[in-house]
Design a protein around this motif. Structure first.
Motif, PDB file in Angstrom:
ATOM      1  N   VAL A  78       0.868   9.679   3.456  1.00 51.08           N
ATOM      2  CA  VAL A  78       1.778   8.786   4.177  1.00 51.08           C
ATOM      3  C   VAL A  78       1.066   7.477   4.508  1.00 51.08           C
ATOM      4  O   VAL A  78       1.642   6.386   4.380  1.00 51.08           O
ATOM      5  N   MET A  79      -0.195   7.564   4.929  1.00 51.57           N
ATOM      6  CA  MET A  79      -0.973   6.352   5.205  1.00 51.57           C
ATOM      7  C   MET A  79      -1.064   5.466   3.979  1.00 51.57           C
ATOM      8  O   MET A  79      -0.941   4.236   4.068  1.00 51.57           O
ATOM      9  N   GLU A  80      -1.259   6.070   2.817  1.00 48.78           N
ATOM     10  CA  GLU A  80      -1.366   5.293   1.583  1.00 48.78           C
ATOM     11  C   GLU A  80      -0.031   4.632   1.243  1.00 48.78           C
ATOM     12  O   GLU A  80       0.009   3.467   0.825  1.00 48.78           O
ATOM     13  N   ALA A  81       1.070   5.352   1.432  1.00 51.94           N
ATOM     14  CA  ALA A  81       2.385   4.759   1.183  1.00 51.94           C
ATOM     15  C   ALA A  81       2.643   3.594   2.141  1.00 51.94           C
ATOM     16  O   ALA A  81       3.198   2.555   1.746  1.00 51.94           O
ATOM     17  N   ALA A  82       2.216   3.749   3.401  1.00 55.37           N
ATOM     18  CA  ALA A  82       2.363   2.669   4.372  1.00 55.37           C
ATOM     19  C   ALA A  82       1.497   1.477   3.989  1.00 55.37           C
ATOM     20  O   ALA A  82       1.916   0.315   4.104  1.00 55.37           O
ATOM     21  N   ARG A  83       0.276   1.754   3.512  1.00 58.79           N
ATOM     22  CA  ARG A  83      -0.608   0.665   3.086  1.00 58.79           C
ATOM     23  C   ARG A  83       0.000  -0.104   1.926  1.00 58.79           C
ATOM     24  O   ARG A  83      -0.051  -1.343   1.868  1.00 58.79           O
ATOM     25  N   ALA A  84       0.595   0.620   0.970  1.00 58.35           N
ATOM     26  CA  ALA A  84       1.212  -0.034  -0.180  1.00 58.35           C
ATOM     27  C   ALA A  84       2.380  -0.920   0.259  1.00 58.35           C
ATOM     28  O   ALA A  84       2.567  -2.025  -0.264  1.00 58.35           O
ATOM     29  N   ALA A  85       3.144  -0.438   1.245  1.00 55.52           N
ATOM     30  CA  ALA A  85       4.252  -1.245   1.760  1.00 55.52           C
ATOM     31  C   ALA A  85       3.727  -2.510   2.445  1.00 55.52           C
ATOM     32  O   ALA A  85       4.297  -3.595   2.298  1.00 55.52           O
ATOM     33  N   GLU A  86       2.642  -2.367   3.176  1.00 57.65           N
ATOM     34  CA  GLU A  86       2.042  -3.538   3.825  1.00 57.65           C
ATOM     35  C   GLU A  86       1.484  -4.512   2.804  1.00 57.65           C
ATOM     36  O   GLU A  86       1.592  -5.735   2.965  1.00 57.65           O
ATOM     37  N   ALA A  87       0.896  -3.984   1.733  1.00 58.85           N
ATOM     38  CA  ALA A  87       0.368  -4.848   0.679  1.00 58.85           C
ATOM     39  C   ALA A  87       1.479  -5.635  -0.001  1.00 58.85           C
ATOM     40  O   ALA A  87       1.244  -6.733  -0.526  1.00 58.85           O
ATOM     41  N   ALA A  88       2.684  -5.071   0.026  1.00 60.99           N
ATOM     42  CA  ALA A  88       3.839  -5.757  -0.559  1.00 60.99           C
ATOM     43  C   ALA A  88       4.472  -6.739   0.418  1.00 60.99           C
ATOM     44  O   ALA A  88       5.499  -7.352   0.106  1.00 60.99           O
ATOM     45  N   GLY A  89       3.883  -6.874   1.606  1.00 55.11           N
ATOM     46  CA  GLY A  89       4.340  -7.884   2.552  1.00 55.11           C
ATOM     47  C   GLY A  89       5.169  -7.376   3.712  1.00 55.11           C
ATOM     48  O   GLY A  89       5.631  -8.171   4.540  1.00 55.11           O
ATOM     49  N   ARG A  90       5.363  -6.052   3.842  1.00 55.40           N
ATOM     50  CA  ARG A  90       6.166  -5.512   4.924  1.00 55.40           C
ATOM     51  C   ARG A  90       5.306  -5.239   6.162  1.00 55.40           C
ATOM     52  O   ARG A  90       4.105  -4.961   6.042  1.00 55.40           O
ATOM     53  N   HIS A  91       5.941  -5.319   7.327  1.00 51.86           N
ATOM     54  CA  HIS A  91       5.276  -4.911   8.560  1.00 51.86           C
ATOM     55  C   HIS A  91       5.667  -3.473   8.843  1.00 51.86           C
ATOM     56  O   HIS A  91       6.857  -3.155   8.999  1.00 51.86           O
ATOM     57  N   ILE A  92       4.677  -2.588   8.899  1.00 50.25           N
ATOM     58  CA  ILE A  92       4.907  -1.173   9.121  1.00 50.25           C
ATOM     59  C   ILE A  92       4.393  -0.792  10.509  1.00 50.25           C
ATOM     60  O   ILE A  92       3.271  -1.160  10.890  1.00 50.25           O
ATOM     61  N   VAL A  93       5.204  -0.054  11.248  1.00 51.81           N
ATOM     62  CA  VAL A  93       4.759   0.504  12.527  1.00 51.81           C
ATOM     63  C   VAL A  93       4.158   1.873  12.248  1.00 51.81           C
ATOM     64  O   VAL A  93       4.813   2.742  11.672  1.00 51.81           O
ATOM     65  N   HIS A  94       2.921   2.052  12.653  1.00 53.33           N
ATOM     66  CA  HIS A  94       2.190   3.268  12.331  1.00 53.33           C
ATOM     67  C   HIS A  94       2.347   4.305  13.441  1.00 53.33           C
ATOM     68  O   HIS A  94       1.725   4.218  14.490  1.00 53.33           O
ATOM     69  N   MET A  95       3.197   5.296  13.164  1.00 51.59           N
ATOM     70  CA  MET A  95       3.331   6.462  14.034  1.00 51.59           C
ATOM     71  C   MET A  95       2.918   7.728  13.289  1.00 51.59           C
ATOM     72  O   MET A  95       3.240   8.827  13.721  1.00 51.59           O
ATOM     73  N   GLU A  96       2.177   7.560  12.185  1.00 55.20           N
ATOM     74  CA  GLU A  96       1.838   8.713  11.355  1.00 55.20           C
ATOM     75  C   GLU A  96       0.466   9.302  11.647  1.00 55.20           C
ATOM     76  O   GLU A  96       0.233  10.496  11.404  1.00 55.20           O
ATOM     77  N   VAL A  97      -0.453   8.521  12.141  1.00 58.75           N
ATOM     78  CA  VAL A  97      -1.834   8.985  12.199  1.00 58.75           C
ATOM     79  C   VAL A  97      -2.390   8.861  13.613  1.00 58.75           C
ATOM     80  O   VAL A  97      -2.006   7.960  14.368  1.00 58.75           O
ATOM     81  N   GLY A  98      -3.285   9.788  13.957  1.00 57.25           N
ATOM     82  CA  GLY A  98      -3.929   9.759  15.266  1.00 57.25           C
ATOM     83  C   GLY A  98      -5.089   8.786  15.293  1.00 57.25           C
ATOM     84  O   GLY A  98      -6.251   9.178  15.462  1.00 57.25           O
ATOM     85  N   GLN A  99      -4.764   7.510  15.119  1.00 55.93           N
ATOM     86  CA  GLN A  99      -5.764   6.452  15.038  1.00 55.93           C
ATOM     87  C   GLN A  99      -5.592   5.521  16.230  1.00 55.93           C
ATOM     88  O   GLN A  99      -4.638   4.749  16.290  1.00 55.93           O
ATOM     89  N   PRO A 100      -6.472   5.597  17.234  1.00 58.73           N
ATOM     90  CA  PRO A 100      -6.343   4.667  18.363  1.00 58.73           C
ATOM     91  C   PRO A 100      -6.354   3.218  17.893  1.00 58.73           C
ATOM     92  O   PRO A 100      -7.098   2.853  16.973  1.00 58.73           O
TER      93      PRO A 100
END
Length: 381
Positions: free
Chosen positions: A17-39
């Motif tokens: 899921v993180m990789e899919a979100a990264r790909a979306a961001e690389a394409a210019g989208r703003h993604i809100v990250h609620m997928e990972v336990g990353q402070p």
């Protein structure tokens, strides 16, 4: 080149899921990250400053396998500060993150073929690491009525050599109180099994303090990390507390598996232990985010949730909305721009109808994510 059967473990879906979100961001989208336990907060400023100063004069080479003596002593002192436990620093083993701690603990305590119980839903890497070590994970479904935590009755009739518990838990954030944790330790020890306590989310609690297994018994193995409360995920530094009889065994394994934990991370971790003001400010953000989630998710249509006692997750039953949480999470990412984790990571059976939402990001991001989820669900009908 042949592949080993031990290496045939499942993918960690949240990383996909993180990789899919990264790909979306690389394409210019703003993604809100609620997928990972990353402070969203970095390692404490004090920790970064101390490391920067240390690097001017210290080559940061190998340390002893069990970790810097000063760090082990300071971790032991933490148990006195947080839990009023008098802990011998000799029992503390610094590890390359909690993942390194799991590998050391499982290898030190169990023989190939041993059966280790863990609850479902639960952290998926328990299962995968156990499999890779030729150990047998025995996953037992925990009930929603018990906060998705195992109770002694769940162990009745089971043959097992180890039991892994987490409080606060991932993915639910639910906790065991002193009596509940004591009952599980007692049932495990009565069966002649090793009790392992994953305490990586200690320090991130809201209405009551988490209880360490060390308050109740010395004959337990505790796994912890600097990743969550201390905001040091990428530094890869954690610790074990093991019974005295296991110290030398763990040390020999650590020498051969890892040589030592990363020296730079240990220096920063030692300083982070005295950064309470900054770390408690982070906790205040999580507390605010939790309140927003508990109010906002039901308004968006995610109203079947286990209210979290700690950590920074909400686990939601969405079986009335979908029978394919993986596809549902992909739809939410595509249409709402919010990355969430399908429950299949945590419970391969019931997880088809659950999602995990993380609120470890900044409050503005959480507010934006909740608004997007509300609009997505309204449009979905």
């Amino acid at each position: 080149m042949r592949n080993s059967s031990r290496g045939a473990v499942d993918a960690f879906i949240v990383m996909d899921v993180m990789e899919a979100a990264r790909a979306a961001e690389a394409a210019g989208r703003h993604i809100v990250h609620m997928e990972v336990g990353q402070p969203s907060s970095p390692a404490p400023a004090q920790a970064r400053a101390v490391l920067a100063e240390t690097m001017k004069t210290d080559p940061l080479g190998y340390t002893v396998a069990l970790g810097l003596p000063a760090l082990r002593a300071r971790i032991a002192r933490l148990y006195g500060e947080w839990y009023d436990v008098d802990l011998d620093p000799a029992r503390v083993v610094v590890t390359p993150g909690s993942s390194g701690g799991f590998i050391l603990a499982f290898t030190a305590l169990f023989d190939a073929g041993d059966r280790v119980v863990a609850g479902r839903p639960g952290y998926p890497s328990y299962r995968q690491i156990l499999k890779a070590l030729n150990l047998e994970p025995v996953e037992v479904q925990a009930s929603a009525e018990n906060g998705y935590q195992l109770v002694p009755e769940d162990l009745a009739g089971l043959d097992y050599q180890g039991l892994m518990m987490a409080s606060p838990a991932n993915p639910t954030g639910t906790m065991l109180d002193r009596a509940q944790l004591g009952a599980m330790i007692g049932a495990c020890q009565e069966a002649g099994a090793a009790f392992l306590s994953d305490e990586i989310y200690h320090g991130i609690e809201y209405d009551q303090r988490a209880v360490t297994a060390l308050e109740l018994s010395d004959d337990v193995c505790v796994i912890n990390s600097f990743s969550k409360y201390f905001s040091m995920t990428g530094w890869r530094v954690g610790w074990l507390v093991v019974p005295e009889a296991q110290i030398r065994q763990v040390e020999r394994l650590a020498q051969n598996f890892f040589i030592c934990p990363p020296h730079a991370a240990q220096v920063a971790a030692l300083a982070a232990l005295d950064a309470r003001e900054e770390l408690d400010a982070n906790l205040a953000v999580y507390k605010r985010n939790r309140a927003l989630m508990l109010e906002g998710l039901p308004k968006a249509g995610f109203d079947r949730i286990a209210p979290p006692d700690g950590a920074f997750y909400v686990y939601a039953d969405v079986s009335h909305l979908t029978s394919d949480s993986h596809a549902f999470a992909a739809e939410i990412l595509d249409k709402a721009g919010v990355a969430v984790t399908p429950g299949l990571d945590f419970d391969p059976d019931r997880g088809k109808g659950t999602l995990r939402f993380s609120y470890a990001q900044g409050t503005a991001e959480i507010e934006e994510g909740l608004d997007r989820l509300r609009r997505f669900m309204a449009a979905r009908g």
